[in-house]
Design an enzyme around this catalytic site. Structure first.
Site, PDB file in Angstrom:
ATOM      1  N   LYS A  40     -18.156  27.094   5.963  1.00  0.00           N
ATOM      2  CA  LYS A  40     -18.971  26.211   6.811  1.00  0.00           C
ATOM      3  C   LYS A  40     -19.625  25.167   5.923  1.00  0.00           C
ATOM      4  CE  LYS A  40     -20.345  26.045  11.218  1.00  0.00           C
ATOM      5  NZ  LYS A  40     -19.713  26.682  12.387  1.00  0.00           N
TER       6      LYS A  40
HETATM    7  N1  GLU Z   1     -17.347  24.718  14.474  1.00  0.00           N
HETATM    8  C1  GLU Z   1     -16.514  25.548  15.277  1.00  0.00           C
HETATM    9  C2  GLU Z   1     -16.943  27.004  15.188  1.00  0.00           C
HETATM   10  O1  GLU Z   1     -18.082  27.285  14.875  1.00  0.00           O
HETATM   11  C3  GLU Z   1     -15.026  25.348  14.992  1.00  0.00           C
HETATM   12  C4  GLU Z   1     -14.589  25.603  13.592  1.00  0.00           C
HETATM   13  C5  GLU Z   1     -13.161  25.185  13.309  1.00  0.00           C
HETATM   14  O2  GLU Z   1     -12.459  24.754  14.207  1.00  0.00           O
HETATM   15  O3  GLU Z   1     -12.783  25.306  12.149  1.00  0.00           O
HETATM   16  O4  GLU Z   1     -16.215  27.898  15.498  1.00  0.00           O
END
Ligand code: GLU
Length: 441
Positions: A131
């Protein structure tokens, strides 16, 4: 109790072991990372011999803090703090979104990266968890400033991301446009167009059909499956949604299309309600035009705090973490909570809801639709062969249903909450990969 105030005569506390956790990894440290650690502790008894590796889950593999300086439109220089955390890469490259928010902290990004590891393993896509975030309120930036900030951040984290290393995607306050800038910046630095470095891109740049709606569609799919298990009919069910963006807005639309009544919505502009059900398509238009739900014609305005106690069957927190707490959990009337957001329920609130018999469908499965279609996007980019929207939606629904069914069975078998069951399934997968790979060197 502080050491200096210790009662004389009592045994001295054991010396700090050499493997003591750094303070920010300490479970007593309250905050998203502390919450995540508590969740891991709850599943450890179910990991069998794999529990030997559990410490792996309690430390991020790699955390990068970057300075992001940009020149503002008025000629001054501003510095923002950015992060990219790769929690685990045992099952594949790091994968997870990037958020721009004034409250972003390292602890938060660490927790979010860990929840991505769990989420990706729960739906069995071949990724680890990662993240990123920048501590900035993007609403205070002009378009040019936002672009410069995004590009500099991407360049700074460029040393650890890449199509086979770690693949960012949209999250809170980031979107297709931001992904296009990230893809371009990374590609420029690499000297070649690398579409697979981010997902959630515009369709014209290798994005996938269905990606924008995927998280909301996943919330709806899993919510429908869970509702069937507790004998709750979607048709006529009363739904309340917090957050009306990409996740809450789409989920609300799909529930309304299936015959549910969306009776209350809350976002950063306020809360609105309508007992007979809000007109969701018109509300989506209103939000697109005005930036929030406040002032929607034909709705009643909710007083602050009223939202959580509203009469509903299904509650969908789809905004930020830490929204359902011990202060409001007792007032919740819903039979089921579907976590569209990441980490919206604190552990104390989780226990209160469980005692009240409210079924909580946890984030790590409920909102996994987004990353599932991100995976499809990444596969399509690698093969340069693009699928139809129907095909994507069908595959998404199949994966979500299968994952939910497996998790439901584990929850029944061990008589645990769906959150613990999801963690059991996911942590076993992650630690099995860890065990098979072994330690290097
Ligand atoms: N931000 C989204 C999540 O928390 C998607 C992450 C992604 O597609 O890599 O799942």
């Amino acid at each position: 109790m502080a050491r200096s105030a210790r009662t004389p005569g009592k045994a001295a506390p054991a010396a700090t072991p050499t493997h003591a956790l750094p303070s920010y990894l300490d479970p007593a440290h309250l905050g998203p990372w502390g919450i995540y650690l508590q969740q891991v502790d709850r599943v450890t008894p179910y990991l069998g011999p794999l529990a030997r590796w559990v410490e792996t889950l309690k430390r991020p593999k790699r955390a990068l803090i970057v300075d992001v300086p940009i020149e503002l439109d008025n000629g001054t220089i501003a510095h923002f703090e950015g992060y990219r955390v790769q929690h685990n890469t045992s099952r594949g490259p790091g994968k997870g979104g990037v958020r721009f928010h004034q409250d972003v902290t390292l602890s938060e990004v660490m927790a979010l990266s860990a929840w991505m590891s769990v989420k990706n393993a729960a739906v069995n896509v071949p990724y680890g968890g990662a993240k990123g975030g920048v501590r900035v309120d993007p609403r205070t930036l002009s378009r040019g400033e936002l672009e410069r900030m995004t590009r500099r951040y991407t360049s700074e984290i460029g040393i650890i991301i890449g199509p086979t290393k770690d693949i960012p995607a949209p999250d809170v306050n980031t979107n297709e446009k931001v992904m296009a800038w990230m893809m371009d910046t990374y590609s420029m630095n690499e000297g070649q167009t690398a579409t697979g470095v981010v997902t959630g891109k515009p369709i014209a740049l290798g994005g996938s059909l269905g990606r924008r709606e995927a998280t909301g569609r996943g919330v709806f799919t899993v919510g429908t499956e869970a509702a069937a298990q507790i004998g709750l009919k979607i048709e006529g069910a009363r739904v309340a949604v917090q957050g009306f963006g990409n996740v809450g807005g789409i989920a609300a639309r799909l529930f309304a299309e299936a015959g549910a009544l969306v009776v209350a919505v809350q976002d950063h502009t306020g809360g609105i309600a309508r007992d007979k059900g809000l007109d969701v398509p018109r509300l989506l238009e209103h939000v697109a035009q005005t930036g929030g739900v406040a002032g929607f014609k034909g709705s009643d305005t909710l007083k602050p705090g009223e939202f959580w106690g509203c009469k509903c069957d299904i509650l969908i927190p789809a905004a930020l973490e830490g929204q359902i707490t011990r202060d409001n959990a007792g007032r919740i009337k819903a039979r089921m909570v579907i976590e569209g957001a990441n980490g919206p329920t604190t552990p104390e609130a989780d226990d209160i809801l469980q005692d009240k018999g409210v079924l909580v469908v946890p984030d790590v499965i409920a909102n996994a639709g987004g990353v599932t279609v991100s995976y499809f996007e990444w596969v399509q980019d690698f093969s340069s062969f693009f699928w139809s929207e129907d095909e994507i939606n069908q595959r998404l629904v199949r994966i979500m249903k299968e994952a939910f069914t497996g998790i439901w069975q584990v929850a029944q078998e061990h008589k645990v909450s769906l959150r613990t069951a999801t963690f059991i399934v996911a942590c076993r997968r992650i630690l099995l990969a860890r065990d098979l790979r072994g330690l290097y060197p």
